[in-house]
Scaffold this motif. Structure first.
Motif, PDB file in Angstrom:
ATOM      1  N   PRO A   8       9.312  22.872   1.936  1.00  0.00           N
ATOM      2  CA  PRO A   8      10.299  23.962   1.892  1.00  0.00           C
ATOM      3  C   PRO A   8      11.425  23.610   0.910  1.00  0.00           C
ATOM      4  CG  PRO A   8       9.786  23.368   4.165  1.00  0.00           C
ATOM      5  CD  PRO A   8       9.133  22.333   3.280  1.00  0.00           C
ATOM      6  N   ALA A   9      11.957  24.617   0.243  1.00  0.00           N
ATOM      7  CA  ALA A   9      13.025  24.409  -0.736  1.00  0.00           C
ATOM      8  C   ALA A   9      14.217  23.692  -0.108  1.00  0.00           C
ATOM      9  CB  ALA A   9      13.454  25.746  -1.331  1.00  0.00           C
ATOM     10  N   LYS A  10      14.529  24.013   1.143  1.00  0.00           N
ATOM     11  CA  LYS A  10      15.660  23.385   1.837  1.00  0.00           C
ATOM     12  C   LYS A  10      15.432  21.873   1.963  1.00  0.00           C
ATOM     13  CE  LYS A  10      18.143  23.348   6.188  1.00  0.00           C
ATOM     14  NZ  LYS A  10      17.977  23.479   7.605  1.00  0.00           N
ATOM     15  N   THR A  11      14.213  21.471   2.298  1.00  0.00           N
ATOM     16  CA  THR A  11      13.892  20.045   2.444  1.00  0.00           C
ATOM     17  C   THR A  11      14.026  19.337   1.106  1.00  0.00           C
ATOM     18  OG1 THR A  11      12.377  20.566   4.249  1.00  0.00           O
ATOM     19  CG2 THR A  11      12.134  18.402   3.230  1.00  0.00           C
ATOM     20  N   LEU A  12      13.523  19.957   0.051  1.00  0.00           N
ATOM     21  CA  LEU A  12      13.642  19.363  -1.285  1.00  0.00           C
ATOM     22  C   LEU A  12      15.105  19.204  -1.681  1.00  0.00           C
ATOM     23  CD1 LEU A  12      10.843  20.975  -3.491  1.00  0.00           C
ATOM     24  CD2 LEU A  12      11.176  18.557  -2.978  1.00  0.00           C
ATOM     25  N   ALA A  13      15.912  20.202  -1.371  1.00  0.00           N
ATOM     26  CA  ALA A  13      17.343  20.133  -1.696  1.00  0.00           C
ATOM     27  C   ALA A  13      18.019  18.998  -0.923  1.00  0.00           C
ATOM     28  CB  ALA A  13      18.021  21.464  -1.389  1.00  0.00           C
ATOM     29  N   GLU A  14      17.658  18.825   0.362  1.00  0.00           N
ATOM     30  CA  GLU A  14      18.226  17.737   1.170  1.00  0.00           C
ATOM     31  C   GLU A  14      17.840  16.375   0.586  1.00  0.00           C
ATOM     32  OE1 GLU A  14      16.735  18.459   5.101  1.00  0.00           O
ATOM     33  OE2 GLU A  14      18.175  20.071   5.484  1.00  0.00           O
ATOM     34  N   LEU A  15      16.598  16.246   0.144  1.00  0.00           N
ATOM     35  CA  LEU A  15      16.148  14.983  -0.448  1.00  0.00           C
ATOM     36  C   LEU A  15      16.880  14.700  -1.755  1.00  0.00           C
ATOM     37  CD1 LEU A  15      12.291  15.112   0.189  1.00  0.00           C
ATOM     38  CD2 LEU A  15      13.976  13.688   1.356  1.00  0.00           C
ATOM     39  N   ALA A  16      17.069  15.742  -2.545  1.00  0.00           N
ATOM     40  CA  ALA A  16      17.752  15.575  -3.833  1.00  0.00           C
ATOM     41  C   ALA A  16      19.223  15.220  -3.635  1.00  0.00           C
ATOM     42  CB  ALA A  16      17.619  16.851  -4.660  1.00  0.00           C
ATOM     43  N   THR A  67       0.883  -1.162   0.000  1.00  0.00           N
ATOM     44  CA  THR A  67       0.000   0.000   0.000  1.00  0.00           C
ATOM     45  C   THR A  67       0.918   1.209   0.000  1.00  0.00           C
ATOM     46  OG1 THR A  67      -1.717  -1.155   1.237  1.00  0.00           O
ATOM     47  CG2 THR A  67      -1.776   1.266   1.290  1.00  0.00           C
ATOM     48  N   VAL A  68       0.716   2.117  -0.954  1.00  0.00           N
ATOM     49  CA  VAL A  68       1.544   3.320  -1.029  1.00  0.00           C
ATOM     50  C   VAL A  68       0.662   4.538  -0.793  1.00  0.00           C
ATOM     51  CG1 VAL A  68       3.024   4.738  -2.492  1.00  0.00           C
ATOM     52  CG2 VAL A  68       3.204   2.263  -2.594  1.00  0.00           C
ATOM     53  N   PHE A  69       1.063   5.337   0.189  1.00  0.00           N
ATOM     54  CA  PHE A  69       0.434   6.628   0.430  1.00  0.00           C
ATOM     55  C   PHE A  69       1.273   7.619  -0.373  1.00  0.00           C
ATOM     56  CE2 PHE A  69      -0.739   3.995   4.037  1.00  0.00           C
ATOM     57  CZ  PHE A  69      -2.116   4.160   4.027  1.00  0.00           C
ATOM     58  N   ALA A  70       0.780   7.938  -1.568  1.00  0.00           N
ATOM     59  CA  ALA A  70       1.569   8.648  -2.575  1.00  0.00           C
ATOM     60  C   ALA A  70       1.325  10.150  -2.532  1.00  0.00           C
ATOM     61  CB  ALA A  70       1.200   8.104  -3.962  1.00  0.00           C
ATOM     62  N   PRO A  71       2.345  10.926  -2.134  1.00  0.00           N
ATOM     63  CA  PRO A  71       2.179  12.390  -2.140  1.00  0.00           C
ATOM     64  C   PRO A  71       1.995  12.901  -3.578  1.00  0.00           C
ATOM     65  CG  PRO A  71       4.113  11.742  -0.861  1.00  0.00           C
ATOM     66  CD  PRO A  71       3.646  10.530  -1.603  1.00  0.00           C
ATOM     67  N   SER A  72       1.038  13.786  -3.737  1.00  0.00           N
ATOM     68  CA  SER A  72       0.789  14.387  -5.049  1.00  0.00           C
ATOM     69  C   SER A  72       1.896  15.379  -5.385  1.00  0.00           C
ATOM     70  CB  SER A  72      -0.558  15.113  -5.044  1.00  0.00           C
ATOM     71  OG  SER A  72      -0.490  16.232  -4.155  1.00  0.00           O
ATOM     72  N   ASP A  73       1.925  15.803  -6.638  1.00  0.00           N
ATOM     73  CA  ASP A  73       2.892  16.832  -7.048  1.00  0.00           C
ATOM     74  C   ASP A  73       2.727  18.089  -6.198  1.00  0.00           C
ATOM     75  OD1 ASP A  73       3.856  15.101  -8.958  1.00  0.00           O
ATOM     76  OD2 ASP A  73       2.911  16.122 -10.652  1.00  0.00           O
ATOM     77  N   ASP A  74       1.476  18.455  -5.884  1.00  0.00           N
ATOM     78  CA  ASP A  74       1.232  19.639  -5.054  1.00  0.00           C
ATOM     79  C   ASP A  74       1.821  19.460  -3.651  1.00  0.00           C
ATOM     80  OD1 ASP A  74      -0.040  20.993  -7.095  1.00  0.00           O
ATOM     81  OD2 ASP A  74      -2.061  20.418  -6.445  1.00  0.00           O
ATOM     82  N   VAL A 114       3.701  15.376   2.083  1.00  0.00           N
ATOM     83  CA  VAL A 114       4.850  14.471   2.131  1.00  0.00           C
ATOM     84  C   VAL A 114       5.079  14.165   3.600  1.00  0.00           C
ATOM     85  CG1 VAL A 114       7.303  14.192   1.646  1.00  0.00           C
ATOM     86  CG2 VAL A 114       5.852  15.464   0.044  1.00  0.00           C
ATOM     87  N   LEU A 115       5.128  12.888   3.920  1.00  0.00           N
ATOM     88  CA  LEU A 115       5.342  12.458   5.306  1.00  0.00           C
ATOM     89  C   LEU A 115       6.835  12.345   5.592  1.00  0.00           C
ATOM     90  CD1 LEU A 115       2.717   9.568   5.280  1.00  0.00           C
ATOM     91  CD2 LEU A 115       2.368  11.931   6.038  1.00  0.00           C
ATOM     92  N   MET A 116       7.243  12.814   6.747  1.00  0.00           N
ATOM     93  CA  MET A 116       8.661  12.727   7.128  1.00  0.00           C
ATOM     94  C   MET A 116       8.777  11.730   8.289  1.00  0.00           C
ATOM     95  SD  MET A 116       9.907  14.601   4.913  1.00  0.00           S
ATOM     96  CE  MET A 116      11.498  15.314   5.105  1.00  0.00           C
ATOM     97  N   PRO A 117       9.641  10.738   8.137  1.00  0.00           N
ATOM     98  CA  PRO A 117       9.795   9.752   9.214  1.00  0.00           C
ATOM     99  C   PRO A 117      10.354  10.422  10.467  1.00  0.00           C
ATOM    100  CG  PRO A 117      11.443   9.397   7.494  1.00  0.00           C
ATOM    101  CD  PRO A 117      10.546  10.482   7.012  1.00  0.00           C
ATOM    102  N   PRO A 118      10.040   9.827  11.629  1.00  0.00           N
ATOM    103  CA  PRO A 118      10.575  10.403  12.857  1.00  0.00           C
ATOM    104  C   PRO A 118      12.095  10.316  12.881  1.00  0.00           C
ATOM    105  CG  PRO A 118       9.382   8.348  13.298  1.00  0.00           C
ATOM    106  CD  PRO A 118       9.219   8.651  11.850  1.00  0.00           C
ATOM    107  N   LYS A 119      12.726  11.284  13.496  1.00  0.00           N
ATOM    108  CA  LYS A 119      14.192  11.290  13.621  1.00  0.00           C
ATOM    109  C   LYS A 119      14.593  10.176  14.581  1.00  0.00           C
ATOM    110  CE  LYS A 119      14.923  15.380  11.532  1.00  0.00           C
ATOM    111  NZ  LYS A 119      15.143  15.326  10.141  1.00  0.00           N
ATOM    112  N   PHE A 125       4.550  17.794  -2.919  1.00  0.00           N
ATOM    113  CA  PHE A 125       5.991  18.039  -3.026  1.00  0.00           C
ATOM    114  C   PHE A 125       6.272  19.531  -3.210  1.00  0.00           C
ATOM    115  CE2 PHE A 125       6.196  13.453  -3.919  1.00  0.00           C
ATOM    116  CZ  PHE A 125       7.249  13.102  -3.091  1.00  0.00           C
ATOM    117  N   LYS A 126       5.416  20.233  -3.956  1.00  0.00           N
ATOM    118  CA  LYS A 126       5.608  21.678  -4.155  1.00  0.00           C
ATOM    119  C   LYS A 126       5.481  22.439  -2.844  1.00  0.00           C
ATOM    120  CE  LYS A 126       3.963  21.746  -8.900  1.00  0.00           C
ATOM    121  NZ  LYS A 126       2.779  21.920  -9.735  1.00  0.00           N
ATOM    122  N   ALA A 127       4.705  21.896  -1.902  1.00  0.00           N
ATOM    123  CA  ALA A 127       4.493  22.575  -0.618  1.00  0.00           C
ATOM    124  C   ALA A 127       5.666  22.399   0.348  1.00  0.00           C
ATOM    125  CB  ALA A 127       3.211  22.050   0.032  1.00  0.00           C
TER     126      ALA A 127
END
Length: 159
Positions: A74-82, A61-68, A153-158, A70-72
């Protein structure tokens, strides 16, 4: 009046042609790739090396984040993921639950994600949530499970 055999033959032909035009469900990875609102997820799944997992037998089962969703971010988080394949893989695996869980079968409680941490699931009427995300489109069928499109987008616990 038409002959009964002619009517039966016509009905069978219509039924068979309808079956022929219904595409067979594809794997979760391929379903995400052909769903326009999941193009970002599809690209990131490939980048993280998870395509083979989401093409495997499963079920998942995949809880799939929409494109919107991911757009929401923060730019810093997207950069870290990339920049970090391991972090990207951990975040995306956090959206996957082993087994096939249709929206109607969701019970409030915890489900262990493929990443290892638990996800909180809840249901109120026809609304399903996972953590703080709302399922926007439930029960998208796939040959190896099911996809639920979510609004965050869900972020796992630290750890």
């Amino acid at each position: 009046m038409k002959h009964p055999r002619t009517l039966i033959a016509a009905a069978l032909l219509a039924l068979l042609s309808a079956c022929a035009t219904t595409p067979a469900p594809t794997t979760i990875a391929d379903t995400a790739a052909r769903t326009p609102q999941l193009s970002t997820l599809s690209k990131l799944v490939a980048d993280a090396g998870l395509s083979d997992t989401l093409r495997a037998a499963g079920p998942y089962t995949v809880f799939a984040p929409s494109d919107d969703a991911f757009k929401a971010l923060p730019a810093k988080t997207l950069a870290e993921l990339a920049a970090g394949k391991q972090l990207l893989k951990a975040v995306l695996s956090y959206h996957v639950v082993p087994g096939k869980l249709l929206a109607a079968d969701v019970k409030p409680g915890q489900q262990k994600s493929l990443q290892g941490a638990n996800l909180a699931l809840a249901k109120a009427g026809s609304f399903v949530t996972v953590e703080d995300a709302l399922v926007q489109q439930a029960d998208v069928p796939a040959a190896n499970g099911v996809v639920h499109v979510i609004d965050r987008v869900l972020m796992p616990p630290k750890k």
